[in-house]
Structures are given as structure tokens and as C-alpha cells.
Scaffold this motif. Structure first.
Motif, short mmCIF file in Angstrom:
data_model
loop_
_atom_site.label_atom_id
_atom_site.label_comp_id
_atom_site.label_asym_id
_atom_site.label_seq_id
_atom_site.Cartn_x
_atom_site.Cartn_y
_atom_site.Cartn_z
N ASN A 211 0.82 -1.21 0.00
CA ASN A 211 0.00 0.00 0.00
C ASN A 211 0.86 1.26 0.00
O ASN A 211 0.48 2.28 -0.59
CB ASN A 211 -0.96 -0.02 1.20
N ASP A 212 2.02 1.21 0.69
CA ASP A 212 2.95 2.34 0.62
C ASP A 212 3.34 2.61 -0.83
O ASP A 212 3.41 3.76 -1.28
CB ASP A 212 4.22 2.03 1.42
N LYS A 214 1.70 1.76 -3.56
CA LYS A 214 0.56 2.26 -4.34
C LYS A 214 0.35 3.76 -4.11
O LYS A 214 0.05 4.51 -5.04
CB LYS A 214 -0.70 1.48 -3.98
N ASN A 215 0.52 4.19 -2.88
CA ASN A 215 0.38 5.62 -2.58
C ASN A 215 1.43 6.45 -3.31
O ASN A 215 1.18 7.57 -3.75
CB ASN A 215 0.47 5.86 -1.07
N ARG A 219 0.55 9.53 -5.91
CA ARG A 219 1.02 10.90 -5.68
C ARG A 219 1.81 11.47 -6.85
O ARG A 219 1.69 12.64 -7.19
CB ARG A 219 1.89 10.94 -4.40
N TYR A 477 0.69 12.02 1.23
CA TYR A 477 0.01 10.80 0.83
C TYR A 477 -1.39 10.59 1.42
O TYR A 477 -2.00 9.56 1.18
CB TYR A 477 0.90 9.59 1.17
N SER A 478 -1.90 11.52 2.18
CA SER A 478 -3.23 11.31 2.76
C SER A 478 -4.31 11.69 1.75
O SER A 478 -4.15 12.64 0.98
CB SER A 478 -3.39 12.13 4.04
N LEU A 480 -5.38 10.19 -0.92
CA LEU A 480 -5.18 9.90 -2.34
C LEU A 480 -6.22 8.89 -2.81
O LEU A 480 -6.54 7.92 -2.11
CB LEU A 480 -3.78 9.36 -2.59
#
Length: 949
Positions: A211-212, A214-215, A219, A477-478, A480
Motif C-alpha cells: 500500500n505504501d 501504491k500511494n 502521488r 500521501y493522505s 489519495l
């Protein structure tokens, strides 16, 4: 001057989901006269994607580059390596492209592809035949807009292992591989975007989750943060329609602001160090300098050249010429946020680096008394011009230049500004930047010393990295969200390809002088340059007459790069550099080669220097003593390199005792010690002859014009040179593992193979290349997909046949994780055995035919490619129709033929298996395999044998 028009014309989009979407034509640049410019048209799509198109119909190829303005500098503390990790994930499939299909589709189309990541950007690129443009754009658009649902945990884990293997191979296990990392984290403050390297840290790679990753994509990978550059055999209006169709509906990502320069600041010298598995202690002094594009960058480049580049430099004079170091150099390297002015000295064994530092500081200070002269600026400007022109030799080179300038200068035509900046540098500028950035300024001073030799450090470590003053940046990253494009066409359908382009084999002329010198050439006016390759047959193989002096061919070639009767090597280098030309002489296993590169306008002066270098070497005792010492040190250094050990031991097994090819081309410490200056003179006088020489010429020059300039070669005195016949090599009695212990090695080097065939352009050797393509010759080959993509054992694995006019080996090779050594041997042998028994699959056969059949479009693009092609014609006396015959063989070869070739030419029970690795780690598992294990030392001599368990 160039013609640059800025327009506000709106082109109606072809097929996109938003009806009112329109593409804006920003500017069109054309060439006027002989100016140095890459013509292009620039567009902007409504989603923010920048499109640049360069039209060039000289070859039926297209290069597509997508550059995202994100590199490791956009990462967070504790999450290093993301940009590079994501580069790997972008090849793992998307919604409409299956896992491992990206490489397969491009390869099958006759293209080549890759990606790269640095501090400031990540790019993805393909070079393809022009009929495959739509396919390349479809592939790139699919991973830009439809990637994340295809990013799975299993793919993530495999690529995590692959990246860790890459770090092991290129950083942790490579001599001096951590120099850049150690410099970066000690030069920049904690948390600075450049304080970690692009590859990242293992602990960060272990920490992150899918998930990191993917973010990170959400971004930074929006079309508004990308430049799509397309160059080659295309029409801009057709490219626009395809780009609108495939990219136009992809939603823009979050806004991305350019980062501001953050130049490092030091208040005192920082001494740092580490120990490595090396022979030569290294000193690296790094001074902070401004970022790329800064007004002082060209002057700093000139200063670096004067101090430490080439034979005219201060550091060459004081270190190399005086035998105080193997190598010494100075470079100014720049990135988007900062620059680094680096002094590097690779000292001789057991040299205290305090001595190297003292001499380095004296050498820097010597600039103040030496000063800068007109020739310094002339050299720099001539070489810069030549470099810019040579970068335009291929469509990929031109596209890369346009993409770089757009991404970092917001001006694809910045080449004009680059030239102005270079030409504008003055002596006063160089003196000023010396005073401003170097004189008396603090630096990071890194000592790299052999393990257990801390007494050689320049100084004790006086700097510890501190987190003081560090504050984390804003959360990027919040919130998204992943929004896919909505299309009015079926994106699952791969575009159809047009008719294969007709590829014309370069037209060429041939001839022969009375002294026996053969020549071949082709006239190409795409660039105002001329490339010459002179090959003198013999090389290392000639040493079969005197094996006790192996290495003499290499040493003789090196001596020819030194003083001549009329020039010292420094004066000679100065004359070449003022022309922007190069002349390089080297020696290989079967030839001595001379490579000449010149701008057309400077060819006469360059050829005069070639005549001097080839026919009037001075052969001084001083040069000989220095080069012999360097060659002996390089040989001793090979004993510390697993790759060199593996290659040398493998060759010794293949060729057997008594064969000159069982000895490295550089010789051994014993054989090189036997060589005298008189031996070198005799080798040159006896073996450098036009009767065994071949000349290849490619460039902006006709046959008549060329031959009028070659009187000095026509007068070359003919000698009788007896070239050695091929020597029968020993048969492999049975497959054994030969283990060489490299204590502590985190990776193992594997070589598997046997002596196979000599080169044949239209016989069985050519067919074996076709047979091997699916086994280990392509990225999508069985061997690479198994060991790299499926198992994560290696950064890359392959197999190949390498015959010449002499019999050459079949080899399968890889550098693998130490803990997966036995498993890698098992998988190698499994793939070889399966192919030998069961042959090729029908879909593999079609893939191979399509891939190799369409690759011709890329074969003859650059001067070096053309020269290589013509050189083969001359070397092997090939007929003009040999390419057509190869095409006929390719199109008509059957599964049955391939299967028969595999059954005959993959003798899995009669191959050598060489493993160089940490015995303690790898031996227990190797013993569980069904092979006898023979232990060898690093020279390939037996030290023990173990029966299979």
C-alpha cells in the motif's frame, strides 16, 4: 537562427471520454542551416501531459520515452528506494497487460525497452520498428492509468527480492560500491532528499508494504507530472491522435511543484571511512557545488577538467605519471537540487591515504600557479560540442535529450542555451569558481581501505550524522484516490500493427591496398562525423608462441597510447582534445583495435595524429615501467573480484592447460613479470602489419574523399604474420561443480557451459542463436523469467553462444543470492535439461521469429552499429546477401529443427559448472545435488574433491 513559433492552435481530440478535451500546440522548432538543434513539436493535453514529437525518417524506428518528474528525492525518511522499486513494478503488468507481457510484447515487436531511476526523475522507454508505435503508446498508457489493481502482494514480494539482489550485485558486493552512499549521507544533512541513494536501504525495503508503494504511484505518476517524447519515423499529427486516444482520458494526478535547490553546506572537513574487500585504498574528497543549470556549472566543469581529467591534467601528472596512484580524477557532477565536486584517488596497495590527501591538496593548490590558458578553454569547448553532436547519433539519444531539457529546463530546445553557456565560459569565470567553491573550502573526505587496514585511513572519523534540526516534510500521501479513465473504446484490445518497415542494409564499398590492408565503408550524412575502426588480427592469441610472456599484446597496445616520437602523451592528448576527437588503442583475445572518432571538419588533423600514434611510438622505459606496474596491480586486484575469478576459472576449464586462452588476456603476475621493453618493441614490429589488418569507415565522407586521405596507410610496410590456428580443447568428461571459496560473499557467481562452435553467419552457429533466444537470450527467456521474475534469486540470468573465427563456448551465467546458490544451479540445469529433451514450444517459436525478424529496423542506426555490421562482413568474408539468407533461415526454421539443435548442442551431462561464493554458506546445499564437487583456488587449481551425496 532556429525557427521557433509559439502557437495557440487547438486541435480537436480524437477519441477521449471528455468531449470538450482539446490538445494545445505549444511550439514548433525547426532547423535553420547547419545549427545544432533537434527539431520538434510540443503539445499540452488537458490532463497536463506534455507531448514532444521529433520527426526523423532516416531509419524506420521510433523511440518512445515517458519521463516522470519523480526520483528518490521525492521519498520520505525511512522509505528510501521507492522510486526505483516502483520502476520495477511498472513492468509487472497492468489491467490490460498481463504479468511479464510488457517485455514480451515489445521484444516480439522487434523492439528493446527498459527504465531507469535517478535522484530527480524516472523514465521508461522503448525503441521499436515504426509500425509498432501504437503498441508502445498503448503499453505506456496502460501502466500510467491502469496499474494499481494489477499490483499484487506476490508480485511485490518477488520484485522486492529482485531489488535487493540488484543492491547486492551493484552496491554491497561490488568493490567501492558504497562510496556514493557513504558520501551522500555524510555530505547532506539528515533528511535531505539526496542524503540517501536511489537504490535505498535494505531495512527500508524490508519495512515497506504494497500500500505504501501504491500511494507513491498515486502521488507522483499522474500525466501532469510526465513528459511523453516520441521521436523517429513518425508524423506529429498521427502521434497526437494516438496519444489523445490512449492518454487523453487518464485523470490528472495531484499537483506537483518543482523542488527548490538545496545545496549542501559544510562548516569543516568531515572525515569518514569504511573497510571493503579491495586491494587499492581509495580517497574521495567531495566539495559542495551548485545545482545543474546554475550559471557556474560550465566553469566548474572546466576547472574539474584542468585538475583531473585526461593526460593534460594536474592530477594525472602528479599521481599517475609519478606512480603515486593507479588512477586519479576530478569531476563536477550536478543534479536538480545540488552539485558535487569530487576528487578521487585510487592509491597503490598499502599507501597511507594521508599521503594521498596531502598530495591531492597540493595538486588543487597548484592550479593557482598553473592558472588557465586559452588551450584549456579550447579543449573544453571542442569536446563539449563533439559530445553534444555524438549524443544525437540515434533517435533514442535525441529523444532522451529533448525529454531531459523539457523536464528540468521547461525548454526542449535548451541545447541552444547549453552551447551558449559553454562558449561563454572565460578564464575569469574558472578562477572565480575555484576561489568560491574549492579554495580553502571544507569537504567530505572518505577513506575506503582494505579490510583490517584501518591504519591507512586519511584521518580518524570526526563526523557523526545527527538528526538535529530535522523536521519531517508535509504528508504527501493522505486522501489519495485511484480514479481510472473512462473510455469510448475497448482498451483491452492491443493495437494492430501496420506493415513491417522495409529495412535497407547499408550500401557499402570495399577495397584492398597493395600492402594487403582491406577496407570497407559507407557514406552517411546524418551527422557531421566520421568513425574509423582499424582491426589488427592476432591479439592475445599471438601469445601462444610465447605463453611465458602472456599479456604482452595488452601491454603493447597500452604503450601505443603513450609518447610518440613527436609528442609526449600529454601533448598528444591536448591536440586531440582541441579537435574534440578521440583515438583509443586496445587489445582483445583475437585482435588489437584502434577506434577513431572525429568531427568531419577535423578529420585531416585527426588522421595525422592517427599516423603519428600508429607508426611513431616512442616506447620509453618510463612509460613501460609505469604501465607494467599498473597491469600487475590490475591482475592482483582480480583475485578480489568474484566476477573476474569466475570468468578466469571458467576459461581455464574450457580451454585446458597449455592453451593460451586458458590464461587471461592481461596475463598473470608471473607472465607479465617476464616482459621487457625490448619484448614489446619486437611484438609491435613483428605483428602490426597491414597484411592482417582491416579498416571500417562510417560517416559523412565518400569513398573517393576517404581514400585520398589514407596515403599513410597505403605506405604501411607489409610483414609476414602467422596467425595461430585453433587448438582442440579438452572434452568435458562429465558435469561437475567446481567451487571457488570467496569467504563472506553475499552473492555467488555461476558459469555453466562447454566449448561449442565457431561463428558462422548462415550455418549452424546462426541457428543456435535462434535456438537459444527463448532459452536464455531474451529478457522473457525461460532462464531469466525463472531465476529473476519467478524466484527472485538474481538481478538477471542468461545464456549465449560466443564463437568467433575460433571455436567459442556456450555459457549460462548469473550472479545470485548466496543463500539461493544451489537452488539457482538446480533451476539452471532444469531449464537446460528440459529444453534439451523437449525443445521449443510453438508459441515460443513464433515469438522468436517475430522478435528477431522485426529487430532489423534497429540494427544499422548509429555509426557504431553500422561499423560493427560492416566489420563482421570484412572479418568473416560475408557475401552481400547474407542478411537475406539469415532472414530466409529465420522465417523457415521449424520446431523440429530447433528441437534437434537443442538435443545436439545442450549436452547437460557434459558441462562445467563453476560456482564462486562463500563455501561455508553454499557447500552444504551443493553437496545435496547429484554432482561431484571439485574445490579450486582462485587461480583454478584443484584443492580437493567431494563426491555427490
Amino acid at each position: 537562427m532556429m525557427n521557433k513559433t509559439v502557437l495557440s492552435i487547438l486541435l480537436t481530440a480524437s477519441v477521449v471520454s471528455v468531449a470538450e478535451a482539446q490538445t494545445k500546440l505549444v511550439e514548433k522548432v525547426t532547423r535553420q542551416g547547419d545549427e545544432l538543434v533537434i527539431p520538434y513539436t510540443k503539445y499540452k493535453l488537458p490532463n497536463g501531459l506534455t507531448l514532444i514529437v521529433h520527426e526523423d525518417h532516416s531509419d524506420p524506428v521510433v523511440h518512445v520515452d515517458v519521463t516522470y518528474h519523480v526520483g528518490s528525492a521525492r521519498e520520505e525518511v525511512g522509505k528510501s528506494g521507492f522510486a526505483h522499486f516502483f520502476e520495477h513494478m511498472m513492468f509487472q503488468g497492468s489491467d490490460n497487460v498481463a504479468d511479464e507481457e510488457h517485455f514480451k510484447i515489445v521484444s516480439e515487436s522487434g523492439g528493446t525497452l527498459n527504465g531507469s531511476t535517478n535522484r530527480d526523475r524516472t523514465n521508461y522507454y522503448e525503441t521499436i520498428p515504426s509500425n509498432q508505435l501504437a503498441t508502445a503508446l498503448w503499453l505506456e498508457a496502460d501502466r500510467m492509468g491502469f496499474l494499481l489493481d494489477a499490483v499484487t502482494q506476490p508480485k511485490f514480494e518477488v520484485q522486492r527480492e529482485t531489488v535487493k539482489n540488484e543492491r547486492g550485485q551493484n552496491y554491497d558486493n561490488r568493490p567501492y560500491g558504497l562510496v556514493y552512499e557513504m558520501t551522500s549521507k555524510n555530505l547532506y544533512p539528515y533528511g535531505h532528499p539526496y542524503s540517501w541513494t536511489t537504490i535505498g536501504y535494505i531495512e527500508d525495503l524490508n519495512r515497506v508494504n504494497v500500500n505504501d508503494l501504491k500511494n507513491f504511484f498515486l502521488r507522483w505518476y499522474g500525466p501532469n507530472n510526465a513528459t511523453l517524447t516520441v521521436g523517429g519515423d513518425v508524423k506529429p499529427e498521427e502521434v497526437v491522435k494516438l496519444v489523445e486516444k490512449y492518454f487523453g482520458s487518464i485523470p490528472a494526478g495531484p499537483a506537483v511543484q518543482d523542488m527548490k535547490p538545496q545545496v549542501a553546506k559544510l562548516d569543516k572537513d568531515r572525515y569518514v571511512s569504511y573497510e571493503d574487500n579491495i586491494r587499492f585504498p581509495m580517497l574521495r574528497m567531495t566539495f559542495p557545488t551548485p545545482e545543474s543549470g546554475h550559471k557556474d556549472e560550465p566553469a566548474l566543469d572546466v576547472l574539474a577538467e584542468i585538475l583531473g581529467q585526461g593526460k593534460t591534467s594536474i592530477f594525472y601528472k602528479n599521481f599517475v605519471k609519478e606512480q603515486k596512484a593507479m588512477q586519479a580524477s576530478v569531476y563536477n557532477s550536478t543534479s536538480e537540487l545540488s552539485g558535487e565536486f569530487s576528487v578521487t584517488v585510487m592509491a597503490y596497495p598499502n599507501t597511507p591515504l594521508a599521503q594521498s590527501e596531502e598530495l591531492a591538496r597540493k595538486s588543487i593548490a597548484e592550479f593557482e600557479t598553473r592558472g588557465i590558458n586559452d588551450e584549456d578553454l579550447q579543449r573544453f569547448k571542442a569536446q563539449a560540442e563533439s559530445s553534444l553532436i555524438n549524443r544525437m547519433a540515434s533517435v533514442s539519444g535525441k529523444v532522451s535529450q529533448l525529454a531531459y531539457y523539457e523536464t528540468f529546463r521547461n525548454n526542449p530546445n535548451y541545447i541552444q542555451e547549453e552551447l551558449k553557456r559553454i562558449q561563454a565560459v572565460t578564464k575569469e569565470d574558472v578562477q572565480r569558481v575555484y576561489n568560491q567553491y574549492i579554495k580553502g573550502k571544507p569537504a567530505v573526505i572518505l577513506s575506503v581501505v582494505p579490510k583490517g587496514k584501518s591504519d591507512l585511513l586519511a584521518k580518524a572519523v570526526n563526523y557523526t550524522i545527527s538528526k538535529e534540526g530535522y523536521t519531517a516534510g508535509a504528508d504527501e500521501y493522505s486522501g489519495l484516490k485511484y480514479t481510472k479513465a473512462v473510455d469510448t473504446f475497448d482498451r483491452t484490445q492491443r493495437p494492430t500493427s501496420g506493415k513491417n518497415p522495409v529495412v535497407a542494409v547499408p550500401d557499402y564499398y570495399t577495397g584492398k591496398f597493395k600492402n594487403g590492408l582491406e577496407f570497407i565503408g559507407t557514406n552517411s550524412n546524418e551527422l557531421p562525423t566520421v568513425t574509423l575502426q582499424l582491426s589488427i588480427k592476432g591479439g592475445h592469441r599471438l601469445e601462444a608462441k610465447t605463453p611465458e610472456k602472456a599479456g604482452i599484446a595488452s601491454l603493447t597496445a597500452d604503450m601505443l597510447n603513450e609518447d610518440t616520437e613527436n609528442y609526449t602523451s600529454e601533448e598528444f592528448s591536448n591536440e586531440l582534445d582541441k579537435l574534440g576527437s578521440s583515438i583509443r588503442i586496445g587489445s582483445g583475445s583475437s585482435e588489437t583495435y584502434i577506434m577513431v572518432q572525429s568531427l568531419k571538419k577535423n578529420l585531416d588533423k585527426t588522421l595525422a595524429l592517427l599516423e603519428e600514434r600508429l607508426f611513431r611510438p616512442k616506447f620509453t622505459q618510463e612509460d613501460f615501467d609505469r604501465l607494467k606496474k599498473q597491469q600487475l596491480e590490475a591482475i592482483a586486484n582480480q583475485a578480489t573480484q568474484p566476477t573476474a575469478i569466475a570468468n578466469n576459472v571458467y576459461s581455464k576449464l574450457l580451454y585446458g592447460e597449455g592453451n593460451i586462452m586458458a590464461i587471461p588476456a592481461a596475463g598473470t603476475e608471473e607472465t607479465v613479470a617476464n616482459i621487457t621493453l625490448e619484448d614489446v618493441k619486437q611484438f609491435y614490429n613483428a605483428n602490426y602489419s597491414p597484411s592482417v589488418s582491416q579498416l571500417v569507415v562510417v560517416g559523412d565522407i565518400s569513398e573517393k574523399e576517404l581514400t585520398g586521405k589514407l596515403d599513410f596507410l597505403k605506405k604501411w610496410k607489409k610483414k609476414s604474420v602467422q596467425l595461430p590456428a585453433d587448438v582442440k580443447t579438452p572434452a568435458v568428461e562429465k558435469t561437475r561443480i567446481y567451487l571457488v571459496d570467496k569467504p563472506g560473499a553475499a552473492q555467488s557467481e555461476i558459469r555453466i557451459g562447454y566449448m561449442a562452435k565457431p561463428y558462422d553467419a548462415t550455418g549452424e552457429y546462426y541457428k543456435l542463436g535462434l535456438m537459444n533466444y527463448n532459452l536464455g537470450g531474451a529478457f522473457n527467456s525461460r532462464i531469466n523469467l525463472n531465476l529473476r521474475e519467478d524466484k527472485g534469486y538474481t538481478y538477471g540470468a542468461r545464456s549465449y553462444f560466443s564463437g568467433s573465427e575460433y571455436v567459442g563456448p556456450f555459457t549460462a551465467s548469473a550472479g545470485v543470492r548466496a543463500d539461493a546458490t544451489a537452488e539457482s544451479v538446480t533451476e539452471f540445469m532444469k531449464e537446460l535439461t528440459d529444453f534439451q529433451k523437449n525443445g521449443i514450444k510453438e508459441d515460443e517459436l513464433q515469438f522468436m521469429k517475430s522478435s528477431i525478424g522485426q529487430a532489423d529496423a534497429r540494427q544499422y542506426e548509429t555509426p557504431y552499429q553500422k561499423a560493427g555490421f560492416l566489420g563482421r562482413i570484412l572479418e568473416y568474408d560475408l557475401k552481400k546477401d547474407f542478411v537475406k539468407k539469415q532472414t530466409d533461415i529465420l522465417q523457415n526454421i521449424t520446431k523440429q529443427e530447433i528441437d534437434a539443435l537443442a538435443a545436439k548442442n545442450l549436452p547437460v551431462n557434459n558441462m562445467h559448472i563453476v560456482v564462486v561464493g562463500d563455501k561455508q554458506t553454499v557447500l552444504p546445499k551443493l553437496e545435496a545435488l547429484h554432482y561431484e564437487i571439485v574445490e579450486l583456488d582462485t587461480d583454478g587449481n584443484p584443492i580437493g574433491s567431494t563426491s555427490a551425496k
